[in-house]
Motif scaffolding. Sequence first.
Motif, mmCIF file in Angstrom:
data_model
loop_
_atom_site.group_PDB
_atom_site.id
_atom_site.type_symbol
_atom_site.label_atom_id
_atom_site.label_comp_id
_atom_site.label_asym_id
_atom_site.label_seq_id
_atom_site.Cartn_x
_atom_site.Cartn_y
_atom_site.Cartn_z
ATOM 1 N N ASP A 112 0.857 -1.173 0.000
ATOM 2 C CA ASP A 112 0.000 0.000 0.000
ATOM 3 C C ASP A 112 0.899 1.230 0.000
ATOM 4 O O ASP A 112 2.134 1.115 -0.095
ATOM 5 C CB ASP A 112 -0.969 -0.002 1.188
ATOM 6 C CG ASP A 112 -0.269 -0.100 2.541
ATOM 7 O OD1 ASP A 112 0.968 0.081 2.608
ATOM 8 O OD2 ASP A 112 -0.962 -0.363 3.541
ATOM 9 N N THR A 136 -9.883 -5.489 -8.794
ATOM 10 C CA THR A 136 -10.314 -5.321 -7.410
ATOM 11 C C THR A 136 -11.426 -6.288 -7.029
ATOM 12 O O THR A 136 -11.745 -6.429 -5.853
ATOM 13 C CB THR A 136 -10.777 -3.875 -7.166
ATOM 14 O OG1 THR A 136 -11.818 -3.544 -8.090
ATOM 15 C CG2 THR A 136 -9.626 -2.907 -7.342
ATOM 16 N N THR A 137 -12.020 -6.968 -7.999
ATOM 17 C CA THR A 137 -13.078 -7.933 -7.721
ATOM 18 C C THR A 137 -12.478 -9.256 -7.278
ATOM 19 O O THR A 137 -11.610 -9.801 -7.961
ATOM 20 C CB THR A 137 -13.943 -8.171 -8.975
ATOM 21 O OG1 THR A 137 -14.503 -6.927 -9.390
ATOM 22 C CG2 THR A 137 -15.057 -9.169 -8.693
ATOM 23 N N GLY A 187 -9.958 -10.875 -10.091
ATOM 24 C CA GLY A 187 -8.632 -10.265 -10.103
ATOM 25 C C GLY A 187 -7.525 -11.293 -10.074
ATOM 26 O O GLY A 187 -6.518 -11.160 -10.787
ATOM 27 N N TRP A 239 -3.151 -3.092 -6.798
ATOM 28 C CA TRP A 239 -4.442 -2.686 -7.371
ATOM 29 C C TRP A 239 -5.480 -2.504 -6.270
ATOM 30 O O TRP A 239 -6.314 -1.593 -6.334
ATOM 31 C CB TRP A 239 -4.931 -3.758 -8.344
ATOM 32 C CG TRP A 239 -4.531 -3.560 -9.761
ATOM 33 C CD1 TRP A 239 -3.618 -4.275 -10.480
ATOM 34 C CD2 TRP A 239 -5.036 -2.568 -10.666
ATOM 35 N NE1 TRP A 239 -3.521 -3.791 -11.759
ATOM 36 C CE2 TRP A 239 -4.379 -2.752 -11.899
ATOM 37 C CE3 TRP A 239 -5.983 -1.548 -10.542
ATOM 38 C CZ2 TRP A 239 -4.641 -1.942 -13.013
ATOM 39 C CZ3 TRP A 239 -6.239 -0.754 -11.641
ATOM 40 C CH2 TRP A 239 -5.576 -0.953 -12.866
ATOM 41 N N ARG A 240 -5.436 -3.363 -5.281
ATOM 42 C CA ARG A 240 -6.490 -3.380 -4.259
ATOM 43 C C ARG A 240 -6.190 -2.461 -3.076
ATOM 44 O O ARG A 240 -7.116 -2.076 -2.360
ATOM 45 C CB ARG A 240 -6.697 -4.823 -3.785
ATOM 46 C CG ARG A 240 -7.255 -5.694 -4.899
ATOM 47 C CD ARG A 240 -7.346 -7.148 -4.537
ATOM 48 N NE ARG A 240 -8.095 -7.864 -5.578
ATOM 49 C CZ ARG A 240 -8.295 -9.165 -5.587
ATOM 50 N NH1 ARG A 240 -7.781 -9.924 -4.622
ATOM 51 N NH2 ARG A 240 -8.983 -9.720 -6.562
ATOM 52 N N ASN A 241 -4.937 -2.113 -2.879
ATOM 53 C CA ASN A 241 -4.569 -1.404 -1.652
ATOM 54 C C ASN A 241 -4.212 0.063 -1.839
ATOM 55 O O ASN A 241 -4.179 0.807 -0.847
ATOM 56 C CB ASN A 241 -3.381 -2.106 -0.989
ATOM 57 C CG ASN A 241 -3.722 -3.507 -0.518
ATOM 58 O OD1 ASN A 241 -4.890 -3.838 -0.316
ATOM 59 N ND2 ASN A 241 -2.704 -4.339 -0.355
#
Length: 306
Positions: A110, A176-177, A181, A232-234
């Motif tokens: 992140d 993000t899914t 993902g 991508w998610r963080n």
Amino acid sequence: MQYSTVFPRIALVVAVLFGTIGVVAGPAAAAPEARFPGGLASNYVETDLATFHYVRAGSGTPVVLIAGGGLWGYSWRDVLPALAAEHTVYAVDLPSQGYTEPRRADFAYDLPAMSAAIASFLDAVGLDRTTLVGHSWGGAWSMYFAQEHPDRVDRLVLLDAPGLDAEKAPVAPLFTTPLLGELATELTTRSFYAENIRATFAHPQLVTDEIVDAYYLPFARPANRAGFLALWRNLDYRVTDAGLHRITAPTLVLWGGADTWLPATQAGALAARIPDATAHVLPGCGHALHEDCPAQAVPLLSDFLR
């Protein structure tokens, strides 16, 4: 890897993932040794956080180059030699990139973690203060570092860098899914990777097989793919957006006018929020600005750093 924002590409990925188009996942073995153009040797430095891979050239005031997501220092092959005429230039791979090896299983991927990685590398090579040049995600990480450590950043250059709590790429939900993902990341083949690298160029004919191979080999490493998906998610750009006023370094924002990843209107909006910033939009250039249009981008970089 900066995926195209064209909606049909999303449909293509979904078709691949659910079996309407057969693919074979990329190689799981470790990539071979890094090879940087121009005969520059790879360097490695150990820290508690990671074993960092980087190349270094030139002499003078320090400049650290940070590539975009899914890429590595090879991204700066046209920039590094030009800047090395007047500066000591480092092109470093951060965790999830190239040939750097994280040493912590709990690395968070992140903004705070990537900022800590920048700090760890700077400490390891003895740089108390430096200029940071970041492209795309690398720009976002550099931006956050400049907010958290203003005393360590002499100048800041942001190339097509997300940092506003604003429009995102339409493809973002693909990664993000949950499950989707993971499948999209694991099943990215060389050919699909090449297609999307070319989509970041306004002049896709510049993306040769040699360039695709140089990028794809380290991306195929499982640890790099996992870090790429985690980022991508963080990555939370509400954090960078809220802290733009804390950037004290003179800042140059460069953007490709033909960027299909992030709209070029974000260049002026970003520069307007940073106290000492200017923005330049280069018409006819894509998201991979410094690779797509080096003849236009490199002189602007050199002049600003001079």
